[in-house]
Every structure is written in C-alpha cells, then in structure tokens.
Design an enzyme around this catalytic site. Structure first.
Site, short mmCIF file in Angstrom:
data_model
loop_
_atom_site.label_atom_id
_atom_site.label_comp_id
_atom_site.label_asym_id
_atom_site.label_seq_id
_atom_site.Cartn_x
_atom_site.Cartn_y
_atom_site.Cartn_z
N ASN A 137 0.83 -1.20 0.00
CA ASN A 137 0.00 0.00 0.00
C ASN A 137 0.87 1.26 0.00
O ASN A 137 2.04 1.20 -0.35
CB ASN A 137 -1.01 -0.02 1.15
CG ASN A 137 -2.34 0.63 0.76
OD1 ASN A 137 -2.36 1.70 0.19
ND2 ASN A 137 -3.44 -0.05 1.04
N ARG A 138 0.32 2.39 0.42
CA ARG A 138 1.00 3.65 0.16
C ARG A 138 1.76 4.18 1.37
O ARG A 138 1.32 4.01 2.51
CB ARG A 138 -0.03 4.71 -0.28
CG ARG A 138 -0.61 4.35 -1.63
CD ARG A 138 -1.76 5.20 -2.08
NE ARG A 138 -2.12 4.81 -3.44
CZ ARG A 138 -2.91 3.76 -3.73
NH1 ARG A 138 -3.43 3.02 -2.78
NH2 ARG A 138 -3.16 3.46 -4.99
N GLN A 180 -7.38 -4.17 2.94
CA GLN A 180 -7.64 -3.33 1.78
C GLN A 180 -8.59 -4.08 0.85
O GLN A 180 -8.31 -5.22 0.46
CB GLN A 180 -6.33 -3.01 1.03
CG GLN A 180 -6.48 -2.04 -0.13
CD GLN A 180 -6.54 -0.57 0.30
OE1 GLN A 180 -6.19 -0.23 1.44
NE2 GLN A 180 -6.96 0.32 -0.59
N GLU A 194 -6.99 -7.78 0.72
CA GLU A 194 -5.58 -7.78 1.08
C GLU A 194 -5.36 -7.46 2.55
O GLU A 194 -5.35 -6.29 2.93
CB GLU A 194 -4.84 -6.72 0.27
CG GLU A 194 -5.12 -6.68 -1.20
CD GLU A 194 -4.73 -5.34 -1.83
OE1 GLU A 194 -3.76 -4.70 -1.36
OE2 GLU A 194 -5.41 -4.92 -2.75
N HIS A 200 -1.81 -10.31 -3.13
CA HIS A 200 -2.57 -9.45 -4.02
C HIS A 200 -3.29 -10.20 -5.16
O HIS A 200 -3.27 -9.74 -6.32
CB HIS A 200 -1.62 -8.38 -4.58
CG HIS A 200 -2.27 -7.12 -5.02
ND1 HIS A 200 -2.97 -7.01 -6.20
CD2 HIS A 200 -2.32 -5.90 -4.47
CE1 HIS A 200 -3.41 -5.77 -6.35
NE2 HIS A 200 -3.03 -5.08 -5.29
N TYR A 209 -6.41 -11.25 -7.49
CA TYR A 209 -7.73 -10.74 -7.86
C TYR A 209 -8.64 -11.96 -7.94
O TYR A 209 -8.46 -12.82 -8.81
CB TYR A 209 -7.68 -10.07 -9.24
CG TYR A 209 -6.87 -8.80 -9.30
CD1 TYR A 209 -5.47 -8.83 -9.31
CD2 TYR A 209 -7.49 -7.56 -9.38
CE1 TYR A 209 -4.73 -7.67 -9.39
CE2 TYR A 209 -6.75 -6.38 -9.47
CZ TYR A 209 -5.38 -6.45 -9.47
OH TYR A 209 -4.63 -5.29 -9.56
N HIS A 259 3.24 -0.04 -2.85
CA HIS A 259 3.50 -1.48 -2.98
C HIS A 259 4.99 -1.82 -3.11
O HIS A 259 5.39 -2.65 -3.94
CB HIS A 259 2.74 -2.04 -4.19
CG HIS A 259 1.25 -2.17 -3.97
ND1 HIS A 259 0.66 -2.19 -2.72
CD2 HIS A 259 0.21 -2.29 -4.87
CE1 HIS A 259 -0.66 -2.33 -2.86
NE2 HIS A 259 -0.96 -2.38 -4.13
N ASP A 263 -11.71 1.14 -3.02
CA ASP A 263 -10.27 0.98 -2.88
C ASP A 263 -9.96 1.55 -1.50
O ASP A 263 -9.61 2.72 -1.36
CB ASP A 263 -9.54 1.74 -4.01
CG ASP A 263 -8.08 1.37 -4.06
OD1 ASP A 263 -7.63 0.58 -3.22
OD2 ASP A 263 -7.38 1.89 -4.96
#
Ligand code: BGC
Length: 320
Positions: free
Chosen positions: A66-67, A259, A279, A163, A165, A92, A225
């Site tokens: 993440n950020r 997340q 996540e 991560h 999908y 990431h 998100d």
C-alpha cells in the site's frame, strides 16, 4: 539470468494452486464447484506476461504494501527516502518491490511450497538488508495458508500482503454481484491520493458498510479501494460469496487492516471489475502515523504474518 518458473501444489480433493517464482505470485487456483472446474484467481496464460504486469497480479507485495506518504519514513530519528513510484508517494514496495523480484525455491512438497527473497541495504530506499520468506500450503479443507516472515539486519519497515484478484464465478465471467461481508465497524479515511488522513471513521451510514453481506454492483458507490479496520482481536476479515452462491471465500489474518479493491483500474487482458482484491495488511502509511498499529522489523523482532483464504461450498454434500 533467472528463469520464470511455476510450482503446482494440490490437495487430496483435486484443488490446485499454481505459484510462480516471479513475485511469489498465485497465478491460478482451480477448484471444483458443483461438478465443474473453476479458476478463481485472475492470471495470464503465459508466464512471460507477468514480467510486464503493472497490476501486481497474485503477488506478494512489499516490503511495505500500500501507500507511504511522500515516499519517506523516519526510523530512530533518521529520514529514509523511498522510491516514489506513484506521484510523490510510494506504492506497494516501489519500482523494484518484491512483486518484481525472482524468489528462490526453498522447499516444495505436494501441498506446500516455500520461497525466499533477499534485498540489499538501500533497495528502493529501504534501510537494512532484509530476507523474506513465504510458505503457501493448501490443506484438504480447501484452505490456502500464506505464512510470511522477514528478518532484517537493522530496524526497517516491513508490511507484506497478498494481491490476488478473485473472481469466484470463474475468471472469464463478470465479477459483478459478488456478495461481500467485511468484519469492520471502522475505516481509515483517505485523501484524494488515497493517503490516510489519520481519521478512523465508522462505516455505518456509508457505502463502506459491509457488516452484513451486501451485493457489489457496478454502480459508482461500489467502486472501492479502501482500508478497513478489522474488528480488534478478530482474525476473521471478510467473506466473499460467488454470484451463484455456490462458492464462498473466507479471508482471515493476524493483520489489523484489510484493503478491499474492486479492481477498477484493470485493463488489457482483464477489464475493470473482473476481480476483487482482499488484502490483509497494516493500514496504509502506518509507519508515519503513530496512532496506527505498526511495529518496526528489527534484528531482535523479525516480522511474521499469516493470511488464510479458505474456500467453502455450502451446497456440496459431504462425501461418504
Ligand atoms: C491498491 C490500489 C492500486 C492497486 C494496484 C491495490 O492494492 O489498493 O489503489 O491501484 O493495488 O494494482
């Protein structure tokens, strides 16, 4: 040059998970639902495509997932600039994050595989040489466990996640109308760059209220998100249910945040909203927010975290 490879693990019920050494990614997960095989993790048909993938498909993401605001952390009074790979921010793990590294095979058996990855001091700005390890195990109960660990030569920031999908309808189908339950009464508010403001707000009366399972639709309120604050003390994070209700994915972890990302930026091989990422991780930017739960990884305190993705088929009759 290291070659991209894949490793298959399977259980005694015919479930199969395929992992690649590039980014320690989950690239396929086949399971039988009502007599038909479904692949429930989005992935490319050719391994080489992962080398160009900008979406972190199936990857172990880190060193810090993440950020991180302004791409910098302060550790014991010293400022460390990290790679800024999303505007001014760090996303990431940076340009050369763990998702872009070749991992080494440490051990493989029928139902489990262990990979490791070492980065040098200063890699994308992260202080200290760090060695990461991941063990994927597939149980006969349809549970994929992910055991993550890291040891560091000096105090540093580590916070990994997984991560994939997911599309429980099978990857070629529309992921619309999955049902989602998230075990969170609160979420971390973010600014327009998806950096937490520090505020922790109740989900009640917002479109982040998934305390009861709710169907995700294409309407804009369901573009998600967002980091959720998992009910403290609970390991259960979320349940995702396929549109036909024949398959459930139960997500649990010892991480404090989840997340949820409805994949609205996908393009190319897959279209927006063809999968959903769930996540488990530390809250975004937590190394810089003293109120968020986080601890440094140090030589004395190695990092460890666990994620479990468990499949449940409510309509399947138990076998004799
Ligand atoms: C983030 C998204 C980001 C995506 C990249 C997710 O984990 O929450 O903001 O665009 O990863 O694939």
């Amino acid at each position: 040059m290291t070659e991209i490879r894949s490793f298959l693990i399977s259980n005694n019920n015919g479930d199969e998970v395929c992992i690649t050494n590039y980014g320690a990614r989950i690239i396929q997960w086949y399971t039988e639902v009502a007599g038909e095989e479904r692949n429930i993790v989005l992935g490319y048909s050719s391994l080489a495509d992962y080398l160009e993938d900008p979406f972190y498909h199936g990857a172990i993401v880190g060193p810090f997932a993440n950020r991180i605001k302004d791409a910098q952390v302060t550790i014991e009074g010293q400022l460390y600039p990290l790679d800024a790979n999303e505007g001014y921010n760090h996303l990431h793990g940076g340009t050369h994050g763990l998702s872009q590294q070749f991992w080494q095979l440490e051990q493989q058996s029928e139902q489990s595989v262990t990979l490791s990855c070492a980065i040098a001091n200063g890699h994308d700005g992260y202080p200290g040489a760090i060695t990461f390890s991941v063990t994927y195990s597939l149980t006969d109960e349809g549970e994929l466990t992910i055991a993550l660990s890291a040891i560091a030569e000096q105090p540093t920031v580590v916070g990994l996640t997984s991560h994939p999908y997911f599309n429980l309808a099978g990857i070629e189908n529309d992921a619309d109308r999955h049902l989602l339950h998230v075990n969170a009464e609160y979420f971390t508010e973010v600014d327009e760059k998806l950096i937490p403001t520090g505020a922790i707000l109740p989900v009640k009366d917002t479109h982040f209220d998934f305390q009861k399972p709710r169907t995700l639709t294409h309407v804009s309120r369901d573009v998600i998100d967002q980091n959720f604050v998992i009910h403290p003390g609970d390991k259960h994070h979320a349940t995702l249910i396929s549109p036909d209700k024949k398959l459930q994915l139960h997500v649990s972890s010892d991480m404090p945040g989840l997340q949820v990302y409805t994949a609205d930026h996908l393009f190319g091989r897959f279209i927006p909203r063809q999968g959903i990422c769930l996540e488990p991780q530390f809250f975004p930017n937590s190394p810089n927010v003293s109120d968020f739960p986080f601890s440094l990884t140090t030589p004395e305190h190695p990092y460890s975290a666990n994620i479990s993705y468990r499949l449940v088929k409510p309509h399947d009759k138990p076998s004799d």
